[in-house]
Write a protein that holds these residues in place. Sequence first.
Motif, short mmCIF file in Angstrom:
data_model
loop_
_atom_site.label_atom_id
_atom_site.label_comp_id
_atom_site.label_asym_id
_atom_site.label_seq_id
_atom_site.Cartn_x
_atom_site.Cartn_y
_atom_site.Cartn_z
N LYS A 128 0.86 -1.19 0.00
CA LYS A 128 0.00 0.00 0.00
C LYS A 128 0.88 1.23 0.00
N LEU A 129 0.39 2.30 -0.62
CA LEU A 129 1.02 3.61 -0.53
C LEU A 129 0.08 4.55 0.19
N GLN A 130 0.67 5.43 0.97
CA GLN A 130 -0.07 6.49 1.65
C GLN A 130 0.45 7.83 1.16
N ALA A 131 -0.39 8.84 1.25
CA ALA A 131 0.03 10.20 0.93
C ALA A 131 -0.87 11.16 1.69
N GLY A 132 -0.38 12.36 1.86
CA GLY A 132 -1.17 13.40 2.51
C GLY A 132 -0.68 14.75 2.04
N GLY A 148 -5.04 8.45 -8.68
CA GLY A 148 -5.92 7.38 -8.23
C GLY A 148 -5.96 7.15 -6.73
N PHE A 149 -5.30 7.99 -5.95
CA PHE A 149 -5.36 7.85 -4.50
C PHE A 149 -6.78 8.11 -4.02
N ARG A 150 -7.20 7.35 -3.01
CA ARG A 150 -8.53 7.59 -2.44
C ARG A 150 -8.38 8.15 -1.02
N ASP A 163 -4.49 19.11 10.76
CA ASP A 163 -5.02 17.86 10.25
C ASP A 163 -4.90 17.88 8.73
N HIS A 164 -4.20 16.89 8.18
CA HIS A 164 -3.97 16.82 6.74
C HIS A 164 -4.88 15.76 6.12
N PRO A 165 -5.50 16.07 4.98
CA PRO A 165 -6.21 15.02 4.25
C PRO A 165 -5.23 13.91 3.92
N SER A 166 -5.66 12.67 4.13
CA SER A 166 -4.79 11.52 3.91
C SER A 166 -5.44 10.58 2.91
N TYR A 167 -4.58 9.88 2.16
CA TYR A 167 -5.02 9.05 1.04
C TYR A 167 -4.26 7.74 1.03
N GLU A 173 -5.40 -0.63 -7.60
CA GLU A 173 -5.92 0.71 -7.93
C GLU A 173 -4.93 1.46 -8.81
N ALA A 174 -3.64 1.24 -8.57
CA ALA A 174 -2.61 1.93 -9.36
C ALA A 174 -2.67 1.49 -10.81
#
Length: 178
Positions: A128-132, A148-150, A163-167, A173-174
């Motif tokens: 899995k990858l995460q991003a914010g 394509g991050f959700r 607080d940061h939006p996180s994905y 999905e990629a």
Amino acid sequence: MRDYFMRTERLGFSVWTGEDASLAQALWGDPEVTRYICASGSFSPQEIQDRLELEIHNGEKYGVQYWPVFLLDTADLVGCCGLRPCPAEPGTYELGFHLRPAYWGMGLAPEAASQVIGYAFSHLKAAKLQAGHNPKNIRSSNVLAKLGFRYVGDHFYPPTGLDHPSYELLPQEASEHP
């Protein structure tokens, strides 16, 4: 001339070294780059050095960094794009990118990030990858959506105090987003 271990049509990915203080200064010394990644909006010279050392350490210990990225045709530093390990979740990495203002709006962030996503899932076998991103940084939000991050919720990010939006992005999905 730098060595590139990974390339896109326009970009070459290199590795941060101890010789890169001036490049680190050009990137993280620019308040336009750092305004959304730290509470003060800018890095001190010591924070820039610490950031460079963190990237070098991550490369040595985990085999990943927010790698320095260069234009292939000019060798100019565009910024960085890469991965950071999430030790609490084995097989999970955080995707991130920081671009210098002269290269904003050229499609380079999604180009670089797409390459890193492919590397993460094919080479590293990431689960899995995460991003914010900072909630004020709409451009990063748009790039993550394009990739394509959700969205999975907001999470507190100590460096900004917000607080940061996180994905998240899973391998299947990629493959749906080139």
